[in-house]
Scaffold this motif. Sequence first.
Motif, PDB file in Angstrom:
ATOM      1  N   ALA A   1     -17.762  69.268 -94.224  1.00  0.00           N
ATOM      2  CA  ALA A   1     -18.886  70.098 -94.707  1.00  0.00           C
ATOM      3  C   ALA A   1     -18.249  71.149 -95.636  1.00  0.00           C
ATOM      4  O   ALA A   1     -18.855  71.440 -96.940  1.00  0.00           O
ATOM      5  N   ARG A   2     -16.992  71.738 -95.212  1.00  0.00           N
ATOM      6  CA  ARG A   2     -16.481  72.850 -95.927  1.00  0.00           C
ATOM      7  C   ARG A   2     -16.029  72.375 -97.535  1.00  0.00           C
ATOM      8  O   ARG A   2     -15.831  73.157 -98.379  1.00  0.00           O
TER       9      ARG A   2
ATOM     10  N   TYR B   1     -17.607  70.330 -99.531  1.00  0.00           N
ATOM     11  CA  TYR B   1     -18.636  69.890-100.242  1.00  0.00           C
ATOM     12  C   TYR B   1     -19.817  70.830-100.234  1.00  0.00           C
ATOM     13  O   TYR B   1     -20.719  70.622-101.139  1.00  0.00           O
ATOM     14  N   MET B   2     -19.881  71.818 -99.536  1.00  0.00           N
ATOM     15  CA  MET B   2     -20.997  72.785 -99.415  1.00  0.00           C
ATOM     16  C   MET B   2     -20.754  73.509-100.669  1.00  0.00           C
ATOM     17  O   MET B   2     -20.038  73.820-101.471  1.00  0.00           O
TER      18      MET B   2
ATOM     19  N   VAL C   1     -17.968  64.207 -92.967  1.00  0.00           N
ATOM     20  CA  VAL C   1     -18.928  63.664 -93.954  1.00  0.00           C
ATOM     21  C   VAL C   1     -19.869  62.536 -93.210  1.00  0.00           C
ATOM     22  O   VAL C   1     -20.978  62.510 -93.174  1.00  0.00           O
TER      23      VAL C   1
ATOM     24  N   LEU D   1     -22.228  64.145 -90.923  1.00  0.00           N
ATOM     25  CA  LEU D   1     -23.493  64.933 -91.729  1.00  0.00           C
ATOM     26  C   LEU D   1     -24.160  63.987 -92.255  1.00  0.00           C
ATOM     27  O   LEU D   1     -25.486  64.142 -92.224  1.00  0.00           O
TER      28      LEU D   1
ATOM     29  N   ARG E   1     -31.380  70.324 -96.302  1.00  0.00           N
ATOM     30  CA  ARG E   1     -30.143  71.376 -96.480  1.00  0.00           C
ATOM     31  C   ARG E   1     -29.911  71.606 -94.923  1.00  0.00           C
ATOM     32  O   ARG E   1     -30.883  71.895 -94.153  1.00  0.00           O
TER      33      ARG E   1
ATOM     34  N   VAL F   1     -24.248  76.197 -93.259  1.00  0.00           N
ATOM     35  CA  VAL F   1     -22.698  75.844 -92.854  1.00  0.00           C
ATOM     36  C   VAL F   1     -22.199  77.056 -92.340  1.00  0.00           C
ATOM     37  O   VAL F   1     -22.184  78.296 -92.878  1.00  0.00           O
TER      38      VAL F   1
ATOM     39  N   ILE G   1     -25.123  72.954 -97.188  1.00  0.00           N
ATOM     40  CA  ILE G   1     -24.908  71.630 -97.466  1.00  0.00           C
ATOM     41  C   ILE G   1     -26.035  70.740 -97.855  1.00  0.00           C
ATOM     42  O   ILE G   1     -27.036  71.179 -96.633  1.00  0.00           O
ATOM     43  N   SER G   2     -26.120  70.097 -98.853  1.00  0.00           N
ATOM     44  CA  SER G   2     -27.624  69.444 -98.941  1.00  0.00           C
ATOM     45  C   SER G   2     -27.299  68.138 -99.049  1.00  0.00           C
ATOM     46  O   SER G   2     -26.179  67.564 -98.898  1.00  0.00           O
TER      47      SER G   2
ATOM     48  N   ASP H   1     -25.396  66.950-101.651  1.00  0.00           N
ATOM     49  CA  ASP H   1     -23.899  67.315-101.715  1.00  0.00           C
ATOM     50  C   ASP H   1     -23.320  66.174-100.915  1.00  0.00           C
ATOM     51  O   ASP H   1     -22.185  65.713-101.298  1.00  0.00           O
ATOM     52  N   ILE H   2     -23.891  65.490-100.115  1.00  0.00           N
ATOM     53  CA  ILE H   2     -23.570  64.453 -99.112  1.00  0.00           C
ATOM     54  C   ILE H   2     -23.291  63.180-100.017  1.00  0.00           C
ATOM     55  O   ILE H   2     -22.766  62.529-100.003  1.00  0.00           O
TER      56      ILE H   2
END
Length: 129
Positions: A5-6, A8-9, A89, A92, A103, A106, A116-117, A120-121
């Motif tokens: 997450a870190r 891509y958030m 990921v 997620l 979303r 985080v 994170i949406s 983003d993923i």
Amino acid sequence: MGHCARDYMATKLIVLSPELPILHAMRILLDGRVSGAPVVDAHGNLVGLLTQRDCLTVAYEASYYGDPAGTVADYMTREVDSVRAETSVVELIGRFFRSTHRRFPVMEGNQLVGMISRRDILRAVLELQ
């Protein structure tokens, strides 16, 4: 460093306060072109999430009872599903797949560090190919 997450958030966040008048908050969401924002208290604790859906409640009540009033705290969703910054990921993808949420906040410990949406993923998946 793994893909989590870190990586891509979003970190430039629109953050609302629980005391903010609801109409002011709605304007912030619209002007910022975001469909929701985390609500953080004076100590930096995540206390809720205000979404466009919550704002529809404001509009609905206004159509019945007249002028919409109240604060973010009156309308926000208090039960907030969040993820840890180190959530992978793959994990997620599963969280989004099983959820209607668009979303997740985080968290690192008790601190909100990003959002994170779904978008983003999906971007992460393409980059990892």
